[in-house]
Design an enzyme around this catalytic site. Structure first.
Site, PDB file in Angstrom:
ATOM      1  N   SER A   3      10.411 -95.037 -45.396  1.00 49.83           N
ATOM      2  CA  SER A   3       9.154 -95.433 -44.741  1.00 49.83           C
ATOM      3  C   SER A   3       9.047 -94.831 -43.336  1.00 49.83           C
ATOM      4  O   SER A   3      10.062 -94.506 -42.714  1.00 49.83           O
ATOM      5  CB  SER A   3       9.070 -96.956 -44.622  1.00 49.83           C
ATOM      6  OG  SER A   3       9.274 -97.562 -45.870  1.00 49.83           O
TER       7      SER A   3
HETATM    8  N1  SAH Z   1      13.525 -99.483 -47.329  1.00 48.09           N
HETATM    9  C1  SAH Z   1      13.660 -98.078 -47.734  1.00 48.09           C
HETATM   10  C2  SAH Z   1      12.357 -97.504 -48.265  1.00 48.09           C
HETATM   11  C3  SAH Z   1      12.205 -97.876 -49.634  1.00 48.09           C
HETATM   12  S1  SAH Z   1      11.021 -97.105 -50.657  1.00 48.09           S
HETATM   13  C4  SAH Z   1      14.194 -97.217 -46.639  1.00 48.09           C
HETATM   14  O1  SAH Z   1      14.396 -97.715 -45.519  1.00 48.09           O
HETATM   15  O2  SAH Z   1      14.452 -96.043 -46.902  1.00 48.09           O
HETATM   16  C5  SAH Z   1      11.038 -98.377 -51.901  1.00 48.09           C
HETATM   17  C6  SAH Z   1      12.299 -98.455 -52.716  1.00 48.09           C
HETATM   18  O3  SAH Z   1      12.157 -99.584 -53.576  1.00 48.09           O
HETATM   19  C7  SAH Z   1      12.547 -97.267 -53.617  1.00 48.09           C
HETATM   20  O4  SAH Z   1      13.812 -96.730 -53.351  1.00 48.09           O
HETATM   21  C8  SAH Z   1      12.463 -97.855 -55.022  1.00 48.09           C
HETATM   22  O5  SAH Z   1      13.334 -97.230 -55.937  1.00 48.09           O
HETATM   23  C9  SAH Z   1      12.843 -99.291 -54.780  1.00 48.09           C
HETATM   24  N2  SAH Z   1      12.397-100.260 -55.795  1.00 48.09           N
HETATM   25  C10 SAH Z   1      11.233-100.279 -56.481  1.00 48.09           C
HETATM   26  N3  SAH Z   1      11.173-101.344 -57.290  1.00 48.09           N
HETATM   27  C11 SAH Z   1      12.324-102.043 -57.115  1.00 48.09           C
HETATM   28  C12 SAH Z   1      12.859-103.249 -57.679  1.00 48.09           C
HETATM   29  N4  SAH Z   1      12.184-103.948 -58.586  1.00 48.09           N
HETATM   30  N5  SAH Z   1      14.067-103.678 -57.255  1.00 48.09           N
HETATM   31  C13 SAH Z   1      14.777-102.961 -56.334  1.00 48.09           C
HETATM   32  N6  SAH Z   1      14.323-101.810 -55.775  1.00 48.09           N
HETATM   33  C14 SAH Z   1      13.116-101.357 -56.148  1.00 48.09           C
END
Ligand code: SAH
Length: 228
Positions: free
Chosen positions: A63
């Site tokens: 993000s």
């Molecule tokens: N917080 C992260 C950004 C995440 S982007 C950072 O600092 O880099 C969102 C992430 O959520 C992705 O990696 C995606 O694979 C994950 N995601 C999506 N659905 C999910 C779920 N049901 N449980 C766990 N992770 C999930």
């Protein structure tokens, strides 16, 4: 290293000027966590621009710094808090949370902890590697799990002080409300696949829920049982 250090201070100064970053402990967290150790290899020189960046060809992103800062200010992680993050991605936001709940200046018996769940296996490995080389392994645990059913899955006790979801949800997963402590806070982007509102959800002392919609945002979709 100093090149990154200077770029990071400029970014933090900008986020303060823009009024997004306001609280001392979050300013310290953003000044400390080396975002260049969390971007995908080859993107280091873009680490301190205020943009989301792709995580290889996984279709996921780290993000943008202003969104990370905004989520810290909304969630209000405090020293000693036990935090659940859904969506580890690069591990960067988890590291920011770890700085807030377990700052080096607090005695380590006062430290809180971050549990972060990630559904994409390649990113579990990536986040773990980043967290280890940035020195946060003792404060963060990353698990390969679907966060939409809570953790432990379907466990209906109030265990987390704060919960942060960093992927776009169609609605607030009920299990997360169950697992949030009274007096706790849940921050989650809710909407459709293209546009969401960041919701700040508070569980009051009497167990009732108060939800507030804040800014518009764009996250990658939340997958899994109660996702898209
Ligand atoms: N917080 C992260 C950004 C995440 S982007 C950072 O600092 O880099 C969102 C992430 O959520 C992705 O990696 C995606 O694979 C994950 N995601 C999506 N659905 C999910 C779920 N049901 N449980 C766990 N992770 C999930």
């Amino acid at each position: 290293m100093t090149k990154y250090y200077e770029a990071r201070s400029r970014l933090v100064d900008r986020l303060i000027k823009e009024g997004i970053l306001r609280t001392g402990r979050y300013i310290e967290a953003m000044s400390k966590v080396p975002r260049h150790l969390f971007v995908w290899p080859g993107y280091e020189d873009y680490a301190y621009m205020d943009n989301a960046l792709p995580l290889g060809d996984t279709g996921q992103t780290i993000s943008a710094p202003h969104m990370c800062a905004y989520m810290l200010e909304a969630l209000k992680p405090m020293p000693g808090d036990y935090i659940l993050e859904i969506g580890s991605g690069s591990g960067y936001q988890a590291a920011l949370l770890a700085e807030a709940v377990a700052p080096a200046k607090e005695k380590n018996n006062m430290w809180g902890h971050v549990l972060s769940l990630e559904i994409v296996n390649e990113l579990v490995e990536f986040a773990r590697k980043n967290i280890s080389r940035a020195g946060y392994s003792d404060k963060i645990i990353i698990l390969h799990k679907d966060g939409t059913v809570g953790y432990p899955p379907y466990y209906k006790k109030e265990i987390y002080d704060k919960i942060l979801v960093t992927a776009a949800a169609p609605k607030i997963p009920k299990m997360l409300l169950h697992q949030l402590k009274r007096g706790g806070m849940l921050v989650i982007p809710v909407g459709n696949l293209y546009m969401q509102r960041l919701m700040i959800v508070e569980k009051r002392r009497d167990g009732s829920i108060k939800a507030k919609e804040t800014l518009g945002c764009m996250f990658v979709p939340l997958k899994g049982k109660n996702g898209w």
